[in-house]
Design an enzyme around this catalytic site. Structure first.
Site, short mmCIF file in Angstrom:
data_model
loop_
_atom_site.label_atom_id
_atom_site.label_comp_id
_atom_site.label_asym_id
_atom_site.label_seq_id
_atom_site.Cartn_x
_atom_site.Cartn_y
_atom_site.Cartn_z
N HIS A 82 12.71 -0.47 -8.43
CA HIS A 82 12.10 -1.56 -7.67
C HIS A 82 13.17 -2.37 -6.95
O HIS A 82 14.14 -2.82 -7.57
CB HIS A 82 11.28 -2.47 -8.58
CG HIS A 82 10.67 -3.63 -7.87
ND1 HIS A 82 9.74 -3.49 -6.87
CD2 HIS A 82 10.90 -4.96 -7.98
CE1 HIS A 82 9.40 -4.67 -6.41
NE2 HIS A 82 10.09 -5.58 -7.06
N ASP A 127 11.08 -11.50 -3.74
CA ASP A 127 10.48 -10.23 -4.15
C ASP A 127 9.13 -10.04 -3.46
O ASP A 127 8.09 -10.01 -4.11
CB ASP A 127 10.33 -10.21 -5.67
CG ASP A 127 10.13 -8.82 -6.23
OD1 ASP A 127 10.02 -7.87 -5.42
OD2 ASP A 127 10.06 -8.68 -7.47
N GLU A 138 0.83 -1.22 0.00
CA GLU A 138 0.00 0.00 0.00
C GLU A 138 0.85 1.25 0.00
O GLU A 138 2.02 1.23 0.39
CB GLU A 138 -0.95 -0.01 1.20
CG GLU A 138 -0.29 -0.30 2.54
CD GLU A 138 -0.19 0.90 3.46
OE1 GLU A 138 -0.04 2.03 2.93
OE2 GLU A 138 -0.21 0.71 4.67
N ARG A 191 1.03 -2.81 12.28
CA ARG A 191 0.31 -3.73 11.41
C ARG A 191 -0.24 -3.02 10.16
O ARG A 191 -1.36 -3.29 9.71
CB ARG A 191 -0.79 -4.46 12.19
CG ARG A 191 -0.27 -5.15 13.43
CD ARG A 191 -1.35 -5.87 14.20
NE ARG A 191 -1.67 -7.15 13.56
CZ ARG A 191 -0.98 -8.28 13.74
NH1 ARG A 191 0.10 -8.28 14.52
NH2 ARG A 191 -1.34 -9.40 13.15
N CYS A 246 7.60 -1.49 -2.13
CA CYS A 246 8.71 -2.43 -2.31
C CYS A 246 9.90 -2.17 -1.39
O CYS A 246 10.48 -3.11 -0.84
CB CYS A 246 9.16 -2.46 -3.76
SG CYS A 246 10.06 -0.98 -4.34
#
Length: 270
Positions: free
Chosen positions: A105, A120, A39, A64, A69
């Protein structure tokens, strides 16, 4: 690395400590992806996500929440190293066949039992498990196939498109990256107007056989083995309920601010 609470992390993903092995790596990778959301809420609120491990641990483990990435990858890498794995941090170019694909990334290379794996856990709706870094290696990820193909010095992570043709999701070499490389990429990804993460809310929850996605104000559940339904619009006053369904719980201030941004009454960071 010492700031990572491995016991709290393992409790968060619901996996006991295990001796390093390919099987244990796969179990931990899948548990991470199925537990911790992907998110960009902080970015939509005008904040650049911190890459300090203590901050990432607080956000993804104790509070939590989820992340994208850099947060997923740095947390996973540190926990793996604390558990005895050999980890190399790398970088991939997303959508490498597009002129707009950026090298932003984070990917991980994990060496265990004589095999190097691509790990990943922060690729949105992508990899549920690690892939052996072998030309042509193909694995199922909750019903969606992915494969690795060697292209000179590059590796291409590929998935089938709607016509069944293999297309590259991202491409990378095995050059180790420095922490500053992620600081630069994180700054672009979290702040630049051309970054997809600054343009709309993105939440993805990958599981076996299904993937729940919230892109902007469109909510969609994709299925691996049957037709997916049509996306439905999500109003600002539904955000709390929908985000909780996506395993994200915000405090009242965060929720109020996100509703304002989401409804278009306030630009991000105002």
């Amino acid at each position: 690395m010492a700031t990572v609470d491995v016991d709290a992390y393992l409790d968060r993903v619901g996996v006991p400590a295990m001796r390093p092995s390919p099987e244990a790596l796969a179990t931990l990778h899948e548990a991470h992806v199925r537990t911790i959301p992907f998110e960009n809420v902080d970015i939509q609120l005008g904040h650049t996500p911190s890459l300090q491990l203590s901050d990432i641990t607080d956000k993804l483990v104790r509070r939590r929440r989820g992340g994208y990435c850099f947060e997923h990858g740095l947390l996973f890498a540190a926990c793996l190293e604390r558990l005895g794995y050999q980890v190399t941090r790398g970088m991939a170019r997303v959508r490498p066949d597009s002129p707009h694909g950026s090298r932003t990334h984070l990917v991980l290379f994990v060496d265990v039992a004589g095999t190097r794996f691509l790990a990943d856990p922060g690729f949105g709706s992508g990899l549920l498990m690690p892939l052996p870094l072998e030309d042509g290696a193909t694995t199922e990820h909750g019903g969606w196939p992915y494969r690795l193909r060697r292209d000179g010095r590059l590796w291409r992570l590929e998935k089938p498109d709607e016509h069944g043709e293999w297309v590259a999701a991202h491409a990378f070499d095995e050059t180790p990256q420095r922490p500053i490389d992620y600081v630069v990429a994180n700054h672009f990804t979290a702040t630049h107007s051309h970054s997809p993460f600054t343009q709309r809310l993105i939440v993805q929850r990958l599981d076996r056989g299904s993937c729940r996605k919230l892109f902007g104000n469109r909510l969609l559940v994709e299925h691996a083995t049957r037709p997916s339904g049509q996306p439905r619009a999500v109003a600002a006053d539904e955000l709390d309920e929908v985000l909780r369904w996506l395993d994200i719980v915000l405090d009242e201030d965060e929720l109020t601010r996100l509703r304002q941004v989401y409804a278009g009454t306030e630009p991000p960071g105002a």
